[in-house]
Design an enzyme around this catalytic site. Structure first.
Site, PDB file in Angstrom:
ATOM      1  N   THR A  71      -0.883   3.033   5.704  1.00 56.18           N
ATOM      2  CA  THR A  71      -1.930   3.933   6.209  1.00 56.18           C
ATOM      3  C   THR A  71      -2.381   3.454   7.587  1.00 56.18           C
ATOM      4  O   THR A  71      -2.463   4.236   8.539  1.00 56.18           O
ATOM      5  CB  THR A  71      -3.123   3.953   5.218  1.00 56.18           C
ATOM      6  OG1 THR A  71      -2.681   4.524   4.000  1.00 56.18           O
ATOM      7  CG2 THR A  71      -4.294   4.738   5.771  1.00 56.18           C
ATOM      8  N   ASN A 150       6.919  11.465  -0.820  1.00 55.21           N
ATOM      9  CA  ASN A 150       6.388  10.728  -1.970  1.00 55.21           C
ATOM     10  C   ASN A 150       6.085  11.615  -3.174  1.00 55.21           C
ATOM     11  O   ASN A 150       5.971  11.123  -4.285  1.00 55.21           O
ATOM     12  CB  ASN A 150       5.116   9.967  -1.584  1.00 55.21           C
ATOM     13  CG  ASN A 150       4.088  10.850  -0.907  1.00 55.21           C
ATOM     14  OD1 ASN A 150       4.375  11.510   0.085  1.00 55.21           O
ATOM     15  ND2 ASN A 150       2.896  10.885  -1.443  1.00 55.21           N
ATOM     16  N   GLN A 178       8.559   5.316   1.337  1.00 57.71           N
ATOM     17  CA  GLN A 178       9.259   5.498   0.060  1.00 57.71           C
ATOM     18  C   GLN A 178      10.742   5.164   0.136  1.00 57.71           C
ATOM     19  O   GLN A 178      11.423   5.138  -0.885  1.00 57.71           O
ATOM     20  CB  GLN A 178       9.078   6.945  -0.432  1.00 57.71           C
ATOM     21  CG  GLN A 178       7.621   7.321  -0.745  1.00 57.71           C
ATOM     22  CD  GLN A 178       7.071   6.655  -2.010  1.00 57.71           C
ATOM     23  OE1 GLN A 178       7.821   6.084  -2.813  1.00 57.71           O
ATOM     24  NE2 GLN A 178       5.753   6.711  -2.193  1.00 57.71           N
ATOM     25  N   SER A 198       5.366  -0.191   3.516  1.00 60.55           N
ATOM     26  CA  SER A 198       4.266  -0.756   2.740  1.00 60.55           C
ATOM     27  C   SER A 198       4.803  -1.689   1.658  1.00 60.55           C
ATOM     28  O   SER A 198       5.793  -1.375   0.997  1.00 60.55           O
ATOM     29  CB  SER A 198       3.500   0.406   2.101  1.00 60.55           C
ATOM     30  OG  SER A 198       2.464  -0.071   1.301  1.00 60.55           O
ATOM     31  N   HIS A 200       3.620  -2.560  -1.360  1.00 64.87           N
ATOM     32  CA  HIS A 200       3.511  -2.264  -2.795  1.00 64.87           C
ATOM     33  C   HIS A 200       4.395  -1.122  -3.276  1.00 64.87           C
ATOM     34  O   HIS A 200       4.337  -0.736  -4.443  1.00 64.87           O
ATOM     35  CB  HIS A 200       2.043  -2.027  -3.193  1.00 64.87           C
ATOM     36  CG  HIS A 200       1.429  -0.766  -2.684  1.00 64.87           C
ATOM     37  ND1 HIS A 200       1.035   0.246  -3.534  1.00 64.87           N
ATOM     38  CD2 HIS A 200       1.129  -0.342  -1.442  1.00 64.87           C
ATOM     39  CE1 HIS A 200       0.503   1.229  -2.819  1.00 64.87           C
ATOM     40  NE2 HIS A 200       0.548   0.888  -1.546  1.00 64.87           N
ATOM     41  N   THR A 236      -7.303 -12.033  11.029  1.00 67.00           N
ATOM     42  CA  THR A 236      -6.519 -13.160  10.515  1.00 67.00           C
ATOM     43  C   THR A 236      -5.441 -12.645   9.569  1.00 67.00           C
ATOM     44  O   THR A 236      -5.712 -11.811   8.698  1.00 67.00           O
ATOM     45  CB  THR A 236      -7.437 -14.174   9.801  1.00 67.00           C
ATOM     46  OG1 THR A 236      -8.417 -14.584  10.757  1.00 67.00           O
ATOM     47  CG2 THR A 236      -6.664 -15.375   9.286  1.00 67.00           C
ATOM     48  N   CYS A 326      -1.516   8.842  -4.293  1.00 70.10           N
ATOM     49  CA  CYS A 326      -2.389   7.923  -3.568  1.00 70.10           C
ATOM     50  C   CYS A 326      -3.845   8.194  -3.879  1.00 70.10           C
ATOM     51  O   CYS A 326      -4.698   7.372  -3.651  1.00 70.10           O
ATOM     52  CB  CYS A 326      -2.125   8.010  -2.073  1.00 70.10           C
ATOM     53  SG  CYS A 326      -0.702   7.025  -1.683  1.00 70.10           S
TER      54      CYS A 326
HETATM   55  N1  PLP Z   1       3.129   7.136   3.259  1.00 76.88           N
HETATM   56  C1  PLP Z   1       3.696   7.481   2.096  1.00 76.88           C
HETATM   57  C2  PLP Z   1       4.893   8.361   2.090  1.00 76.88           C
HETATM   58  C3  PLP Z   1       3.156   7.022   0.896  1.00 76.88           C
HETATM   59  O1  PLP Z   1       3.726   7.361  -0.267  1.00 76.88           O
HETATM   60  C4  PLP Z   1       2.012   6.189   0.928  1.00 76.88           C
HETATM   61  C5  PLP Z   1       1.379   5.753  -0.315  1.00 76.88           C
HETATM   62  O2  PLP Z   1       1.573   6.373  -1.347  1.00 76.88           O
HETATM   63  C6  PLP Z   1       1.494   5.818   2.188  1.00 76.88           C
HETATM   64  C7  PLP Z   1       2.072   6.326   3.328  1.00 76.88           C
HETATM   65  C8  PLP Z   1       0.318   4.898   2.315  1.00 76.88           C
HETATM   66  O3  PLP Z   1       0.715   3.582   2.043  1.00 76.88           O
HETATM   67  P1  PLP Z   1      -0.353   2.429   1.809  1.00 76.88           P
HETATM   68  O4  PLP Z   1      -0.726   2.470   0.371  1.00 76.88           O
HETATM   69  O5  PLP Z   1       0.330   1.154   2.190  1.00 76.88           O
HETATM   70  O6  PLP Z   1      -1.509   2.713   2.707  1.00 76.88           O
END
Ligand code: PLP
Length: 373
Positions: A71, A150, A178, A198, A200, A236, A326
């Site tokens: 994000t 996603n 993704q 990302s 996670h 940091t 999300c």
């Molecule tokens: N972009 C896509 C395609 C996502 O699926 C997501 C999270 O689901 C994000 C951006 C945002 O990622 P983050 O959770 O690292 O902010």
């Protein structure tokens, strides 16, 4: 039975990632900006991670920056390319993640920049000819298109989009959250100016993101402060998060084939079961090519039980999601489903698979779905 099928929302961490992160947490408390040995030890961990991430993307280490999330990466890329690179027009799609769509709204309110959306077809595909036509303008343009969606799993042809941007001298940003690690991305061959990822979503930790900024693009910081990340992202550094990100990407790249084969075979198995049971299920997004194998977006008939499908599956131990993950917990109409004109008289359920799932689990989900729809 407990079944986790919400891996597009977030993935469990690979054990080696967890091990490495706890080791780093236990043994490395120094601030990477400190010049003493404790600081230098933390710095080494970050620079080693950067090198490994750059290697997987065929980028140079100077092009990789760690952030708090994709994000943040997407916000920075969109905001700073308009602010610092005189971008006057952004071409994007209505199916982007909210962090891109809301960044577009934000820059449009702050700067003199036109936002132009491509149309998508019923499976969420953009039309390359439309992109070609839209790029026929003498305006400094940024194209921002996600690599894999996603919600419905539809992928763009990144090479074709990149070739078109090169042809028209446009900048290209791709949200590869993704797809990174799961699909090969070679930035030495595919010209991309900005890319985000990302931790996670790749079996790594939450709260760590990354951005690739091609060396040709001189943008400046979005977050101001002590000048960390070579003055591009102050704050940091999340040392164990960064170590975990690199470890997760290492694992996924090394096991890419196994991962892809496993999720693809579970996808086919599940679809086979659905067909065998004669369930009235359609699938959103591409099914034959250009799709993320781990994302299955199911379009099911509306009924009292299917209206609360996520809740009803949860009662049976199955974690899945409705619209956008999300913001899971809060059900609202999905902008992606609206953009592809998904039938209003049906509900959507997203199952997102990982290598941890089994055929037995997919059978169990198909059985439960049969009782719920
Ligand atoms: N972009 C896509 C395609 C996502 O699926 C997501 C999270 O689901 C994000 C951006 C945002 O990622 P983050 O959770 O690292 O902010």
């Amino acid at each position: 039975m407990k079944v986790y099928l919400d891996n597009a929302a977030t993935t469990p961490m690979q054990p080696q990632v967890l091990d490495l992160m706890t080791k780093v947490m236990r043994e490395t408390h120094g601030n990477p900006s400190s010049i003493h040995q404790a600081g230098r030890k933390a710095r080494t961990i970050i620079e080693d991670a950067r090198k490994r991430v750059a290697g997987h993307l065929k980028a140079s280490t100077g092009e990789i920056f760690f952030t708090s999330s994709a994000t943040e990466s997407n916000n920075m890329i969109i905001h700073c390319s308009v602010r610092d690179l005189a971008v006057k027009r952004i071409i994007s799609s209505p199916t982007e993640h909210p962090c891109v769509l809301n960044s577009l709204k934000s820059v449009a309110s702050l700067f003199d920049v036109e936002i132009d959306f491509l149309k998508v077809d019923g499976r969420g595909n953009i039309n390359l000819e439309e992109l070609d036509q839209k790029l026929h303008k003498d305006t400094k343009t940024l194209v921002s298109l996600m690599h894999g969606n996603n919600e419905i799993g539809t992928m763009i042809d990144l090479q074709a989009v990149s070739d078109m941007c090169v042809k028209h001298d446009a900048l290209l940003h791709t949200d590869a959250v993704q797809s990174v690690g799961k699909y090969p991305i070679d930035l030495s061959k595919t010209k991309v100016n900005f890319l985000s990822a990302s931790g996670h979503k790749i079996y790594g930790p939450k709260g760590i993101g990354m951005m690739y900024i091609n060396n040709d693009n001189n943008i400046e910081a979005y977050i101001q402060g002590g000048g960390q990340e070579r003055k591009m992202r102050s704050g940091t550094e999340n040392v164990y998060g960064i170590a975990g990100f690199a470890e997760a990407l290492d694992w996924l790249v090394e096991n890419r084939e196994m991962h892809l084969n496993k999720v693809e075979s579970l996808r086919r198995h599940f679809k086979g079961k659905v067909a065998e049971k004669g369930l009235d299920i359609h699938y959103n997004g591409n099914q034959d090519k250009n799709y993320l194998s781990n994302i299955l977006s199911l379009c099911i008939p509306k009924s009292e039980k299917s209206d609360l499908i996520v809740f009803n599956l949860d009662i049976h131990g199955i974690c899945a999601s409705a619209g956008s993950a999300c913001s899971s917990g809060v059900e609202h109409d999905s902008h992606v489903l609206a953009a592809i004109d998904a039938p209003q008289d049906r509900k959507t359920l997203r199952l997102s698979i990982s290598h941890h799932n089994t055929e037995e689990e997919m059978d169990y989900v198909a059985e439960k779905l049969a009782t719920l729809i």
